[in-house]
Design an enzyme around this catalytic site. Structure first.
Site, PDB file in Angstrom:
ATOM      1  N   HIS A  51       0.832  -1.211   0.000  1.00  0.00           N
ATOM      2  CA  HIS A  51       0.000   0.000   0.000  1.00  0.00           C
ATOM      3  C   HIS A  51       0.863   1.255   0.000  1.00  0.00           C
ATOM      4  CE1 HIS A  51      -3.483  -2.547   1.829  1.00  0.00           C
ATOM      5  NE2 HIS A  51      -3.453  -2.615   0.523  1.00  0.00           N
ATOM      6  N   PRO A 104      -4.577 -12.026  17.568  1.00  0.00           N
ATOM      7  CA  PRO A 104      -5.366 -12.331  18.781  1.00  0.00           C
ATOM      8  C   PRO A 104      -6.761 -12.843  18.448  1.00  0.00           C
ATOM      9  CG  PRO A 104      -4.431 -10.099  18.869  1.00  0.00           C
ATOM     10  CD  PRO A 104      -4.221 -10.614  17.496  1.00  0.00           C
TER      11      PRO A 104
HETATM   12  N1  APR Z   1      -0.594  -8.563  17.299  1.00  0.00           N
HETATM   13  C1  APR Z   1      -1.101  -9.170  16.191  1.00  0.00           C
HETATM   14  N2  APR Z   1      -2.273  -8.816  15.602  1.00  0.00           N
HETATM   15  C2  APR Z   1      -2.963  -7.821  16.197  1.00  0.00           C
HETATM   16  C3  APR Z   1      -2.513  -7.154  17.365  1.00  0.00           C
HETATM   17  C4  APR Z   1      -1.275  -7.558  17.916  1.00  0.00           C
HETATM   18  N3  APR Z   1      -0.770  -6.988  19.022  1.00  0.00           N
HETATM   19  N4  APR Z   1      -3.446  -6.215  17.708  1.00  0.00           N
HETATM   20  C5  APR Z   1      -4.426  -6.295  16.780  1.00  0.00           C
HETATM   21  N5  APR Z   1      -4.150  -7.266  15.883  1.00  0.00           N
HETATM   22  C6  APR Z   1      -4.916  -7.702  14.711  1.00  0.00           C
HETATM   23  C7  APR Z   1      -6.402  -7.463  14.789  1.00  0.00           C
HETATM   24  O1  APR Z   1      -7.040  -8.582  15.407  1.00  0.00           O
HETATM   25  C8  APR Z   1      -6.772  -7.369  13.309  1.00  0.00           C
HETATM   26  O2  APR Z   1      -7.022  -8.658  12.771  1.00  0.00           O
HETATM   27  O3  APR Z   1      -4.463  -6.930  13.628  1.00  0.00           O
HETATM   28  C9  APR Z   1      -5.507  -6.805  12.669  1.00  0.00           C
HETATM   29  C10 APR Z   1      -5.637  -5.346  12.302  1.00  0.00           C
HETATM   30  O4  APR Z   1      -6.577  -5.272  11.259  1.00  0.00           O
HETATM   31  P1  APR Z   1      -6.712  -3.909  10.430  1.00  0.00           P
HETATM   32  O5  APR Z   1      -6.697  -2.769  11.388  1.00  0.00           O
HETATM   33  O6  APR Z   1      -7.876  -4.087   9.517  1.00  0.00           O
HETATM   34  O7  APR Z   1      -5.344  -3.805   9.628  1.00  0.00           O
HETATM   35  P2  APR Z   1      -5.008  -4.419   8.199  1.00  0.00           P
HETATM   36  O8  APR Z   1      -5.498  -5.827   8.111  1.00  0.00           O
HETATM   37  O9  APR Z   1      -3.562  -4.178   7.972  1.00  0.00           O
HETATM   38  O10 APR Z   1      -5.865  -3.475   7.199  1.00  0.00           O
HETATM   39  C11 APR Z   1      -5.664  -3.685   5.838  1.00  0.00           C
HETATM   40  O11 APR Z   1      -6.953  -1.714   5.320  1.00  0.00           O
HETATM   41  O12 APR Z   1      -7.531   0.408   5.897  1.00  0.00           O
HETATM   42  C12 APR Z   1      -6.764  -0.334   5.031  1.00  0.00           C
HETATM   43  O13 APR Z   1      -4.833   0.374   3.969  1.00  0.00           O
HETATM   44  C13 APR Z   1      -5.319  -0.010   5.211  1.00  0.00           C
HETATM   45  O14 APR Z   1      -3.446  -1.508   4.999  1.00  0.00           O
HETATM   46  C14 APR Z   1      -4.707  -1.330   5.629  1.00  0.00           C
HETATM   47  C15 APR Z   1      -5.717  -2.356   5.134  1.00  0.00           C
END
Ligand code: APR
Length: 248
Positions: free
Chosen positions: A120, A215
């Site tokens: 991204h 988690p």
């Molecule tokens: N360790 C591991 N995973 C974690 C932790 C942690 N300490 N804390 C939260 N999570 C997990 C959550 O359970 C969730 O599944 O990380 C994930 C975060 O999800 P999102 O916030 O949706 O992030 P992401 O999957 O990277 O989003 C994808 O969406 O908004 C767009 O461009 C943005 O790159 C991003 C894309």
């Protein structure tokens, strides 16, 4: 969780070409909030209002003031955590080749990973909308919002907004890495945004073992992943690498 840690270390010990897909969750322990779930950025602001290319074109001042300045403050002081460092160790052990990250925080590179595909884009650079001149985000004069280039154009982060394509060279290289790996580590992603969340499916279909660290369960859990290790990325990745080093 202990037996899954041992199982993952065993899978990695036998692996020749490991790839990883990481999401915002891997940087949560570095102080960067995720987008979804508790404390998520999209719980506070509407991504279609602030992270969509049409919204940016309609009102760059609003997007700069609400999204970009907040992101800059958060990313500027973030440091790699045990999960980023664990992946660097996996690379040094000759296991991990490529990280495909959805994150724009640059923490994998800061930790020392050498082959990181920024699916991204990244937040470290700004690009002029008119002349394409690139400037490091930390060197952009934020006294005037939106910041202007010498040519008069306005700067935008070198990130992929909603409504934009993944840079074709990143997409093809990610698909290739996913198809060639024998273990795919999926760390800290909610796996709801395409085409990133399709990457582990490519690995699965190519016969790789898919290991999730999160988690919480995701749409991949039980459908694409061989198993989910429920926990925080920093703790789990660190323990897996420690176990792997005992096996090697
Ligand atoms: N360790 C591991 N995973 C974690 C932790 C942690 N300490 N804390 C939260 N999570 C997990 C959550 O359970 C969730 O599944 O990380 C994930 C975060 O999800 P999102 O916030 O949706 O992030 P992401 O999957 O990277 O989003 C994808 O969406 O908004 C767009 O461009 C943005 O790159 C991003 C894309």
């Amino acid at each position: 969780m202990e037996d899954l840690i041992k199982r993952a270390a065993q899978d990695l010990a036998e692996a020749k070409n490991v790839a990883a897909l990481t999401g915002a969750g891997i940087s949560v322990e570095s102080g960067i909030p995720p987008f979804r779930g508790k404390g998520g950025l999209w719980e506070k602001i509407d991504p279609m209002e602030y992270a969509h290319i049409d919204a940016f074109m309609r009102d760059p001042v609003k997007v700069w003031n609400v999204l970009i300045k907040e992101m800059k403050d958060i990313v500027d002081q973030a440091q790699p955590n045990a999960a980023h460092k664990g992946l660097v160790r996996l690379e040094k052990l000759g296991k991990l080749k490529t990280i495909i990250t959805q994150n724009v925080d640059g923490l994998h590179q800061l930790a020392g990973s050498t082959d990181v595909i920024e699916f991204h884009g990244n937040f470290a650079w700004q690009r002029c909308m008119d002349c394409d001149r690139r400037l490091k985000t930390r060197n952009v004069d934020m006294s005037q919002i939106p910041p202007h280039c010498e040519c008069g154009g306005i700067f935008r982060p070198d990130c992929v907004f909603f409504g934009e394509l993944i840079p074709p060279q990143h997409l093809s290289r990610s698909q290739l890495a996913a198809a060639q790996c024998d273990v795919m580590l999926v760390i800290g992603t909610s796996a709801v945004v395409q085409p990133a969340s399709y990457i582990p499916v490519i690995s699965k279909e190519a016969g790789a073992r898919v290991i999730e660290i999160n988690p919480e369960r995701t749409p991949l859990t039980g459908a694409v992943s061989d198993y989910l290790i429920t926990g925080k990325a920093g703790e789990v990745t660190g323990r897996i690498v420690a176990e792997l080093e005992r096996l090697l």
